[in-house]
Design a protein around this motif. Structure first.
Motif, PDB file in Angstrom:
ATOM      1  N   LEU A  63      41.367  39.908  31.871  1.00 19.39           N
ATOM      2  CA  LEU A  63      41.933  40.692  32.972  1.00 19.39           C
ATOM      3  C   LEU A  63      43.387  40.318  33.228  1.00 19.39           C
ATOM      4  N   LEU A  64      43.698  39.028  33.147  1.00 23.00           N
ATOM      5  CA  LEU A  64      45.083  38.610  33.367  1.00 23.00           C
ATOM      6  C   LEU A  64      46.000  39.035  32.231  1.00 23.00           C
ATOM      7  N   VAL A  65      45.510  39.032  30.998  1.00 27.08           N
ATOM      8  CA  VAL A  65      46.335  39.522  29.885  1.00 27.08           C
ATOM      9  C   VAL A  65      46.745  40.959  30.168  1.00 27.08           C
ATOM     10  N   ALA A  66      45.803  41.766  30.610  1.00 21.47           N
ATOM     11  CA  ALA A  66      46.086  43.168  30.912  1.00 21.47           C
ATOM     12  C   ALA A  66      46.855  43.338  32.221  1.00 21.47           C
ATOM     13  N   GLY A  67      46.792  42.337  33.073  1.00 25.32           N
ATOM     14  CA  GLY A  67      47.431  42.459  34.383  1.00 25.32           C
ATOM     15  C   GLY A  67      46.633  43.368  35.296  1.00 25.32           C
ATOM     16  N   LEU A  68      45.323  43.266  35.234  1.00 25.08           N
ATOM     17  CA  LEU A  68      44.439  44.090  36.052  1.00 25.08           C
ATOM     18  C   LEU A  68      43.765  43.210  37.097  1.00 25.08           C
ATOM     19  N   PHE A  69      43.890  43.585  38.368  1.00 24.71           N
ATOM     20  CA  PHE A  69      43.368  42.795  39.491  1.00 24.71           C
ATOM     21  C   PHE A  69      43.951  41.376  39.453  1.00 24.71           C
ATOM     22  N   THR A  70      45.220  41.296  39.148  1.00 24.73           N
ATOM     23  CA  THR A  70      45.868  40.006  38.894  1.00 24.73           C
ATOM     24  C   THR A  70      45.720  39.028  40.041  1.00 24.73           C
ATOM     25  N   ARG A  71      46.039  39.447  41.251  1.00 24.65           N
ATOM     26  CA  ARG A  71      46.035  38.498  42.368  1.00 24.65           C
ATOM     27  C   ARG A  71      44.652  37.918  42.659  1.00 24.65           C
ATOM     28  N   PRO A  72      43.608  38.737  42.818  1.00 22.48           N
ATOM     29  CA  PRO A  72      42.294  38.140  43.088  1.00 22.48           C
ATOM     30  C   PRO A  72      41.753  37.331  41.910  1.00 22.48           C
ATOM     31  N   VAL A  73      41.984  37.789  40.693  1.00 16.69           N
ATOM     32  CA  VAL A  73      41.505  37.041  39.518  1.00 16.69           C
ATOM     33  C   VAL A  73      42.234  35.705  39.421  1.00 16.69           C
ATOM     34  N   ALA A  74      43.540  35.707  39.629  1.00 18.91           N
ATOM     35  CA  ALA A  74      44.310  34.463  39.573  1.00 18.91           C
ATOM     36  C   ALA A  74      43.861  33.497  40.671  1.00 18.91           C
ATOM     37  N   PHE A  75      43.499  34.020  41.824  1.00 18.90           N
ATOM     38  CA  PHE A  75      43.001  33.171  42.917  1.00 18.90           C
ATOM     39  C   PHE A  75      41.714  32.462  42.507  1.00 18.90           C
ATOM     40  N   VAL A  76      40.788  33.211  41.943  1.00 18.49           N
ATOM     41  CA  VAL A  76      39.512  32.637  41.506  1.00 18.49           C
ATOM     42  C   VAL A  76      39.742  31.603  40.403  1.00 18.49           C
ATOM     43  N   LEU A  77      40.597  31.940  39.432  1.00 19.51           N
ATOM     44  CA  LEU A  77      40.833  31.021  38.313  1.00 19.51           C
ATOM     45  C   LEU A  77      41.583  29.767  38.759  1.00 19.51           C
ATOM     46  N   SER A  78      42.466  29.899  39.734  1.00 19.17           N
ATOM     47  CA  SER A  78      43.145  28.723  40.276  1.00 19.17           C
ATOM     48  C   SER A  78      42.128  27.784  40.909  1.00 19.17           C
ATOM     49  N   GLY A  79      41.211  28.347  41.662  1.00 12.73           N
ATOM     50  CA  GLY A  79      40.144  27.536  42.257  1.00 12.73           C
ATOM     51  C   GLY A  79      39.260  26.902  41.206  1.00 12.73           C
ATOM     52  N   GLN A  80      38.938  27.651  40.165  1.00 15.48           N
ATOM     53  CA  GLN A  80      38.124  27.102  39.087  1.00 15.48           C
ATOM     54  C   GLN A  80      38.799  25.895  38.454  1.00 15.48           C
ATOM     55  N   MET A  81      40.095  25.986  38.229  1.00 17.32           N
ATOM     56  CA  MET A  81      40.814  24.877  37.602  1.00 17.32           C
ATOM     57  C   MET A  81      40.920  23.676  38.534  1.00 17.32           C
ATOM     58  N   ALA A  82      41.033  23.912  39.829  1.00 21.41           N
ATOM     59  CA  ALA A  82      41.050  22.798  40.784  1.00 21.41           C
ATOM     60  C   ALA A  82      39.702  22.085  40.762  1.00 21.41           C
ATOM     61  N   VAL A  83      38.624  22.852  40.792  1.00 16.26           N
ATOM     62  CA  VAL A  83      37.283  22.269  40.744  1.00 16.26           C
ATOM     63  C   VAL A  83      37.076  21.530  39.425  1.00 16.26           C
ATOM     64  N   ALA A  84      37.493  22.129  38.323  1.00 21.40           N
ATOM     65  CA  ALA A  84      37.349  21.485  37.009  1.00 21.40           C
ATOM     66  C   ALA A  84      38.079  20.148  36.984  1.00 21.40           C
ATOM     67  N   TYR A  85      39.262  20.123  37.563  1.00 19.60           N
ATOM     68  CA  TYR A  85      40.018  18.873  37.567  1.00 19.60           C
ATOM     69  C   TYR A  85      39.268  17.789  38.343  1.00 19.60           C
ATOM     70  N   PHE A  86      38.802  18.128  39.527  1.00 21.09           N
ATOM     71  CA  PHE A  86      38.165  17.111  40.365  1.00 21.09           C
ATOM     72  C   PHE A  86      36.790  16.694  39.844  1.00 21.09           C
ATOM     73  N   ILE A  87      36.081  17.593  39.191  1.00 23.41           N
ATOM     74  CA  ILE A  87      34.751  17.256  38.674  1.00 23.41           C
ATOM     75  C   ILE A  87      34.835  16.565  37.305  1.00 23.41           C
ATOM     76  N   ALA A  88      35.635  17.104  36.404  1.00 23.79           N
ATOM     77  CA  ALA A  88      35.618  16.620  35.020  1.00 23.79           C
ATOM     78  C   ALA A  88      36.693  15.585  34.693  1.00 23.79           C
TER      79      ALA A  88
END
Length: 133
Positions: A63-88
């Protein structure tokens, strides 16, 4: 080329380039987890944290490659990466250079930037916005 031209013409285009390149690399992590390509050590079992991460990386990256729903998708992925950092990563060491969390931190903040900056002009979101205006 003066500074004004760089800001008005090239800065938005480079935002699109940053989004596309980041998303392509991120998508590759998802395809490695879910599809075994490029080669991986193994795929996670369905509905585990690794599998969910792979789904987010593969489909969110696309979705980000295409630039579709960029803001909400980027928000979710930013959170995913924060969680990944703290857990893993953080439990292994406080220092990102030692715990392997450099990429997770960079992804987190690039995606957070995209939440506020948007997709740039080379995106489906920009095309949809132009058509509705």
């Amino acid at each position: 080329m003066n500074t004004r031209e760089l800001e008005t013409v090239w800065a938005p285009r480079m935002l699109s380039v940053l989004r596309i390149v980041t998303a392509l690399i991120f998508l590759a992590h998802g395809s490695q987890k879910l599809l075994g390509f490029p080669a991986s050590d193994g795929m996670p079992d369905p509905f585990t944290m690794g599998w969910i991460a792979g789904v987010l990386e593969l489909f969110g990256g696309a979705l980000l490659v295409a630039g579709l729903f960029t803001r909400p998708v980027a928000f979710v992925l930013s959170g995913q990466m924060a969680v990944a950092y703290f857990i893993a990563h953080l439990p292994q060491s406080f220092f990102p250079a030692l715990n392997g969390g450099d990429a997770a931190i960079l992804y987190c903040f690039v995606f957070l930037y995209l939440v506020f900056a948007g997709p740039g002009p080379w995106s489906v979101d920009a095309t949809r916005r132009q058509r509705s205006a």
